[in-house]
Design an enzyme around this catalytic site. Structure first.
Site, mmCIF file in Angstrom:
data_model
loop_
_atom_site.group_PDB
_atom_site.id
_atom_site.type_symbol
_atom_site.label_atom_id
_atom_site.label_comp_id
_atom_site.label_asym_id
_atom_site.label_seq_id
_atom_site.Cartn_x
_atom_site.Cartn_y
_atom_site.Cartn_z
ATOM 1 N N HIS A 1 1.325 17.052 -28.214
ATOM 2 C CA HIS A 1 1.291 15.624 -27.891
ATOM 3 C C HIS A 1 0.132 14.867 -28.529
ATOM 4 O O HIS A 1 0.184 13.641 -28.614
ATOM 5 C CB HIS A 1 1.273 15.415 -26.370
ATOM 6 C CG HIS A 1 2.622 15.650 -25.741
ATOM 7 N ND1 HIS A 1 3.251 16.869 -25.765
ATOM 8 C CD2 HIS A 1 3.476 14.810 -25.087
ATOM 9 C CE1 HIS A 1 4.423 16.773 -25.140
ATOM 10 N NE2 HIS A 1 4.581 15.536 -24.723
ATOM 11 N N ARG B 1 -3.553 21.709 -16.421
ATOM 12 C CA ARG B 1 -2.407 20.819 -16.660
ATOM 13 C C ARG B 1 -2.411 20.256 -18.076
ATOM 14 O O ARG B 1 -1.367 19.869 -18.606
ATOM 15 C CB ARG B 1 -2.405 19.680 -15.620
ATOM 16 C CG ARG B 1 -1.182 18.780 -15.753
ATOM 17 C CD ARG B 1 -0.989 17.863 -14.575
ATOM 18 N NE ARG B 1 0.171 17.007 -14.766
ATOM 19 C CZ ARG B 1 0.741 16.286 -13.818
ATOM 20 N NH1 ARG B 1 0.245 16.324 -12.597
ATOM 21 N NH2 ARG B 1 1.786 15.533 -14.097
ATOM 22 N N HIS C 1 1.916 11.991 -30.156
ATOM 23 C CA HIS C 1 1.779 10.595 -29.712
ATOM 24 C C HIS C 1 1.380 9.695 -30.874
ATOM 25 O O HIS C 1 1.834 8.545 -30.970
ATOM 26 C CB HIS C 1 0.727 10.480 -28.601
ATOM 27 C CG HIS C 1 1.291 10.721 -27.237
ATOM 28 N ND1 HIS C 1 0.561 11.246 -26.198
ATOM 29 C CD2 HIS C 1 2.538 10.498 -26.739
ATOM 30 C CE1 HIS C 1 1.335 11.343 -25.124
ATOM 31 N NE2 HIS C 1 2.531 10.900 -25.425
ATOM 32 N N GLU D 1 -4.888 16.977 -13.410
ATOM 33 C CA GLU D 1 -5.154 17.207 -14.837
ATOM 34 C C GLU D 1 -6.642 17.338 -15.162
ATOM 35 O O GLU D 1 -7.157 16.708 -16.069
ATOM 36 C CB GLU D 1 -4.518 16.079 -15.684
ATOM 37 C CG GLU D 1 -4.243 16.510 -17.106
ATOM 38 C CD GLU D 1 -3.452 15.491 -17.915
ATOM 39 O OE1 GLU D 1 -3.359 14.323 -17.500
ATOM 40 O OE2 GLU D 1 -2.927 15.885 -18.961
ATOM 41 N N ARG E 1 0.812 -1.242 0.000
ATOM 42 C CA ARG E 1 0.000 0.000 0.000
ATOM 43 C C ARG E 1 0.835 1.277 0.000
ATOM 44 O O ARG E 1 0.354 2.351 0.331
ATOM 45 C CB ARG E 1 -0.989 0.022 1.169
ATOM 46 C CG ARG E 1 -1.989 -1.102 1.119
ATOM 47 C CD ARG E 1 -3.305 -0.691 1.732
ATOM 48 N NE ARG E 1 -4.258 -1.756 1.584
ATOM 49 C CZ ARG E 1 -4.458 -2.713 2.473
ATOM 50 N NH1 ARG E 1 -3.763 -2.717 3.593
ATOM 51 N NH2 ARG E 1 -5.345 -3.648 2.242
ATOM 52 N N ASN F 1 -0.008 19.115 -22.767
ATOM 53 C CA ASN F 1 -0.211 18.201 -23.895
ATOM 54 C C ASN F 1 -0.033 18.882 -25.243
ATOM 55 O O ASN F 1 -0.202 18.248 -26.290
ATOM 56 C CB ASN F 1 -1.619 17.583 -23.844
ATOM 57 C CG ASN F 1 -1.790 16.749 -22.598
ATOM 58 O OD1 ASN F 1 -0.828 16.163 -22.116
ATOM 59 N ND2 ASN F 1 -2.992 16.727 -22.044
ATOM 60 N N LYS G 1 6.691 24.011 -15.083
ATOM 61 C CA LYS G 1 5.912 22.790 -14.825
ATOM 62 C C LYS G 1 5.386 22.783 -13.393
ATOM 63 O O LYS G 1 4.266 22.356 -13.131
ATOM 64 C CB LYS G 1 6.723 21.525 -15.130
ATOM 65 C CG LYS G 1 5.838 20.293 -14.982
ATOM 66 C CD LYS G 1 6.178 19.081 -15.776
ATOM 67 C CE LYS G 1 5.106 18.020 -15.460
ATOM 68 N NZ LYS G 1 5.381 16.705 -15.965
ATOM 69 N N LYS H 1 2.918 11.774 -11.855
ATOM 70 C CA LYS H 1 2.259 10.756 -12.695
ATOM 71 C C LYS H 1 3.100 9.486 -12.681
ATOM 72 O O LYS H 1 4.294 9.521 -13.007
ATOM 73 C CB LYS H 1 2.147 11.251 -14.142
ATOM 74 C CG LYS H 1 1.020 12.220 -14.384
ATOM 75 C CD LYS H 1 0.892 12.507 -15.881
ATOM 76 C CE LYS H 1 -0.253 13.458 -16.144
ATOM 77 N NZ LYS H 1 -0.337 13.834 -17.577
ATOM 78 N N GLU I 1 10.632 19.264 -24.898
ATOM 79 C CA GLU I 1 9.726 19.605 -23.782
ATOM 80 C C GLU I 1 10.078 20.985 -23.212
ATOM 81 O O GLU I 1 9.208 21.700 -22.724
ATOM 82 C CB GLU I 1 9.778 18.540 -22.683
ATOM 83 C CG GLU I 1 9.369 17.126 -23.131
ATOM 84 C CD GLU I 1 7.867 16.954 -23.427
ATOM 85 O OE1 GLU I 1 7.070 17.852 -23.077
ATOM 86 O OE2 GLU I 1 7.502 15.929 -24.019
HETATM 87 N N1 GLY Z 1 3.866 15.046 -19.056
HETATM 88 C C1 GLY Z 1 2.693 15.804 -18.910
HETATM 89 C C2 GLY Z 1 2.257 15.941 -17.486
HETATM 90 O O1 GLY Z 1 3.017 15.683 -16.585
HETATM 91 O O2 GLY Z 1 1.131 16.298 -17.245
#
Ligand code: GLY
Length: 353
Positions: A236, A229, A240, A225, A113, A233, A215, A135, A177
């Site tokens: 992206h 946030r 992607h 997000e 946990r 993207n 950031k 993330k 980035e």
């Molecule tokens: N890489 C995008 C974010 O961290 O939201």
């Protein structure tokens, strides 16, 4: 040594030796684990060992690369922790790029946990992006980062010396980035980047710090997000898709290379959807071609791109979600573009050579 304080943790920017020993000294933990892959064991572990001095640790070594960011490798990490009877008091140090950070963090955050973990990102991409914002996750059934959670590390240690062993192509990928951060949030930084002869020439630290500040502001305002946030993207949605298709070929693109193509397309979309002035569209796309070259997109792949964009986990409903810019330095999230306009943006990119 620069320290950037977030609400829950600190990012230390500078030589590991100057920050990590003191940080570990004031912690108590029952066992220390280093999660590394074959590459970071060879190139980065010696520097970490210098900083750890006489501290005992257990190395959990996993195979490198996105192809191993899956449940099988998690089993390996969890088994390594079980073999050494790691308890809730254990501490994991994730030494590597985005895959190690995301997956090592995921394994730590779920083991018994949750045990504490520290991110020690070793690529430019992970230093300016993946290691902050909490993330964590792994790929599942070909869906990128499909299983995961948000959980902050105990701290992040960014040592630009790790970048010295990286090839230029890898650094340039991470630099995409940095460019993105300036375009979505800091026009003055974009002006500074534009004037650099060769990014990183005078050291990466001066470029990493402003990116981390951008950031930090974004992820603290919107950690899960829900809105702002999503600005991260930018580039992206197309990026992607281009990355995914290229992965299946014998000439795969690095993440940042695909994002550079995505930013060129999405700059065009920003002009059409938000009225980004033509001179900015011209300037940004020219910059991208100058730094990343031109990789013509096969019109035969356009349908596959649209399909992949349609499957993106960031979409809601049937529409393809974009984060666009206007003016430079400001992002607008949750913008939708028609398939026809998206294809126009791909054709626009192809016309840039
Ligand atoms: N890489 C995008 C974010 O961290 O939201």
């Amino acid at each position: 040594m620069d320290a950037i304080q977030l609400k829950d943790y600190t990012i230390y920017l500078g030589p590991l030796q100057e920050s990590l020993p003191g940080f570990l000294k004031q912690l108590s933990y029952s066992g220390l684990f280093v999660i590394a892959d074959d590459n970071t064991q060879e190139h980065c572990l010696p520097r970490l060992e210098d900083a750890l001095g006489h501290s005992n640790f257990t190395l959990i070594r996993i195979p490198p690369g996105e192809a191993h960011k899956n449940l099988d490798t998690c089993r390996q990490i969890w088994s390594g922790l079980m073999d050494r009877r790691a308890g809730r008091g254990a501490l994991a140090l994730n030494l590597g790029g985005g895959v190690i950070g995301d997956m090592g963090g995921f394994c730590a955050a779920t083991f018994k946990r949750g045990i504490r973990f520290v991110q020690i990102p070793t690529t430019l991409l992970s230093q300016v992006d993946a290691s902050i914002g909490g993330k964590l996750g792994i790929d599942f059934l070909q869906a990128k980062n499909c299983i995961g959670l948000f959980q902050n590390p105990l701290a992040v240690f960014i040592d630009p010396a790790f970048l010295e062993t990286l090839p230029w192509r890898e650094l340039r990928s991470g630099y995409a980035e940095i460019v993105k951060h300036s375009l979505i949030a800091d026009a003055a930084q974009w002006e500074r980047l534009r004037k650099l002869r060769r990014p990183g020439e005078e050291g990466w630290e001066a470029l990493i710090a402003p990116s981390l500040h951008i950031k930090k502001q974004i992820v603290e305002a919107d950690p899960f997000e829900k809105g702002q946030r999503k600005a991260l993207n930018f580039g992206h949605t197309v990026g992607h898709a281009v990355e995914g298709v290229a992965l299946e070929t014998d000439a795969p693109l690095l993440h940042g290379e695909a994002v550079a193509i995505g930013m060129a397309c999405e700059t065009f979309l920003s002009g059409r959807e938000l009225g980004l002035p033509e001179k900015d569209v011209e300037q940004i796309t020219r910059y991208i071609i100058e730094h990343y070259g031109h990789h013509p997109l096969d019109p035969g792949d356009f349908d596959a791109y649209l399909r992949l964009m349609g499957n993106d986990k960031k979409n809601e409903g049937q529409q393809i979600n974009f984060s666009l810019i206007n003016p430079v330095g400001q992002a607008a999230v949750n913008r939708h573009c028609t398939p026809e306009l998206i294809i126009e943006s791909l054709e626009f990119y192809n016309s840039l050579s």
